[in-house]
Design an enzyme around this catalytic site. Structure first.
Site, PDB file in Angstrom:
ATOM      1  N   GLN A 227     -42.332 -24.443   0.417  1.00 43.40           N
ATOM      2  CA  GLN A 227     -42.887 -25.335   1.425  1.00 43.40           C
ATOM      3  C   GLN A 227     -44.410 -25.465   1.353  1.00 43.40           C
ATOM      4  O   GLN A 227     -45.009 -26.140   2.185  1.00 43.40           O
ATOM      5  CB  GLN A 227     -42.485 -24.886   2.826  1.00 43.40           C
ATOM      6  CG  GLN A 227     -42.977 -23.509   3.215  1.00 43.40           C
ATOM      7  CD  GLN A 227     -42.659 -23.196   4.643  1.00 43.40           C
ATOM      8  OE1 GLN A 227     -42.913 -23.973   5.556  1.00 43.40           O
ATOM      9  NE2 GLN A 227     -42.071 -22.035   4.876  1.00 43.40           N
ATOM     10  N   ASP A 228     -45.036 -24.846   0.343  1.00 40.63           N
ATOM     11  CA  ASP A 228     -46.491 -24.966   0.187  1.00 40.63           C
ATOM     12  C   ASP A 228     -46.841 -25.330  -1.256  1.00 40.63           C
ATOM     13  O   ASP A 228     -47.765 -24.787  -1.845  1.00 40.63           O
ATOM     14  CB  ASP A 228     -47.157 -23.639   0.582  1.00 40.63           C
ATOM     15  CG  ASP A 228     -48.666 -23.780   0.754  1.00 40.63           C
ATOM     16  OD1 ASP A 228     -49.124 -24.876   1.105  1.00 40.63           O
ATOM     17  OD2 ASP A 228     -49.385 -22.786   0.539  1.00 40.63           O
ATOM     18  N   LEU A 229     -46.109 -26.278  -1.799  1.00 37.33           N
ATOM     19  CA  LEU A 229     -46.271 -26.655  -3.208  1.00 37.33           C
ATOM     20  C   LEU A 229     -47.367 -27.717  -3.324  1.00 37.33           C
ATOM     21  O   LEU A 229     -47.098 -28.898  -3.514  1.00 37.33           O
ATOM     22  CB  LEU A 229     -44.943 -27.149  -3.783  1.00 37.33           C
ATOM     23  CG  LEU A 229     -44.891 -27.349  -5.303  1.00 37.33           C
ATOM     24  CD1 LEU A 229     -45.278 -26.092  -6.051  1.00 37.33           C
ATOM     25  CD2 LEU A 229     -43.502 -27.816  -5.722  1.00 37.33           C
TER      26      LEU A 229
END
Length: 335
Positions: A227-229
């Site tokens: 979720q933090d790509l």
């Protein structure tokens, strides 16, 4: 602009709202990791020192334990330091050798987002992500393959960077196992957050976000997502051009994970002739490469931007520039 976490372990990127990035390196103190304490970067001490326990240990107590933990890990894994110490906002990264082969030791301050990082990397098996060589969950430590830490997707053109992230999403797609937090469960906490809103965030945006979350609830679980790509969480490697690092794993849907490409490389967005067109182009490029529903990705991005604005507004001293950026980006995602 860094995503605000507001104490939320899943929608934010790190406790305190700052994303993970490697800092400028410092000279190594010693190749002997029994003597690691003086090599802890002063900037990292400053970042971590005042943190309250989340949930197990405060930043101050963890920093006191860190040299001993590094020494124990070095002994258990046969590590010799071999380069400058790097750090982000929640972890130190130490280049090492083991049996003559280069490896990287990462030790994280205990916080919810890092708790299952090793399981995500294990599931991906080096396919599109940094390869996990060993893990010590009780010490919040991992042994990783070395990557080119000074070259990330900030060094490439924006269009190519967005397409690369979309391609990595497609490769990383897996079924999530039951250990991972479900996105649908998190929605139940975010809806009241949006309904309560903030006087500093337009009411029409917070109400729309609450309604949108209700619409997105069905069918949003089941895929193991990073979720933090964003651009700085993709590094160049020798075995592949680009690999994802630092996952914040969640059982959700990849459309939720598109949003970080909007608030990173913000200077380029701010300089665009039309912010709405620019940000929507980013979403479209990622979705096309990843095979995602663009409308759903924009809806999720809108929600994440609004919640970040609310968390920014709840800070004791909200950053007016950041608050304006969150709101402007959220408006760009509306129909």
């Amino acid at each position: 602009m860094a995503e605000r976490s507001g104490g939320n372990p899943c929608i934010g990127t790190t406790s305190g709202g700052s994303r993970y990035t490697s800092s400028a390196s410092l000279p190594r103190h010693s190749t002997n990791l029994d003597d690691f304490g003086p090599s802890i970067p002063a900037a990292f001490r400053q970042i971590v020192r005042g943190r309250a326990a989340e949930p197990a240990v405060s930043g101050e107590d963890w920093l006191a334990r860190l040299p001993g933990q590094v020494a124990e890990l070095a002994g258990a894994w046969g590590l010799v330091a071999d380069g400058p110490v790097w750090h982000g906002v929640c972890a130190v990264v130490i280049p090492c050798h083991r049996d003559g082969q280069p490896v990287v030791l990462k030790v994280s301050w205990p916080h919810e987002e890092a708790r299952l990082e090793h399981l995500a990397l294990q599931a991906w098996g080096g396919d599109g992500a940094v390869r996990l060589l060993a893990a010590d969950p009780p010490r919040w430590a991992m042994l990783l393959e070395p990557l080119l830490h000074d070259r990330n997707l900030d060094s490439t053109g924006l269009l190519e960077a967005c397409e690369t992230i979309g391609g990595l999403m497609r490769r990383l797609d897996r079924s999530a196992t039951p250990q991972f937090t479900r996105l649908s469960d998190e929605i139940e906490r975010w809806i009241p957050l949006c309904r309560n809103g903030s006087p500093l965030v337009p009411r029409r945006l917070t109400e729309q976000a609450a309604a949108t979350l209700g619409d997105l609830r069905d069918g949003c679980d089941g895929r193991l997502i990073h979720q933090d790509l964003h651009f700085q969480n993709v590094l160049a490697a020798e075995r592949e051009p680009w690999l994802a690092i630092d996952p914040k794993p969640l059982s959700g849907e990849w459309a939720f994970a598109v949003a970080p490409v909007l608030w990173n490389r913000w200077d380029e967005a701010a300089a665009a002739t039309n912010l709405r067109t620019h940000l929507r182009l980013r979403v479209g490029l990622v979705c096309d490469a990843a095979g995602l529903d663009e409308d759903r990705a924009m809806a999720w991005s809108f929600v994440r931007l609004v919640t970040n604005a609310i968390w920014e507004a709840q800070e004791p001293q909200p950053g007016q520039a950041e608050l304006s950026q969150w709101i402007a980006a959220a408006k760009a995602m509306t129909a």
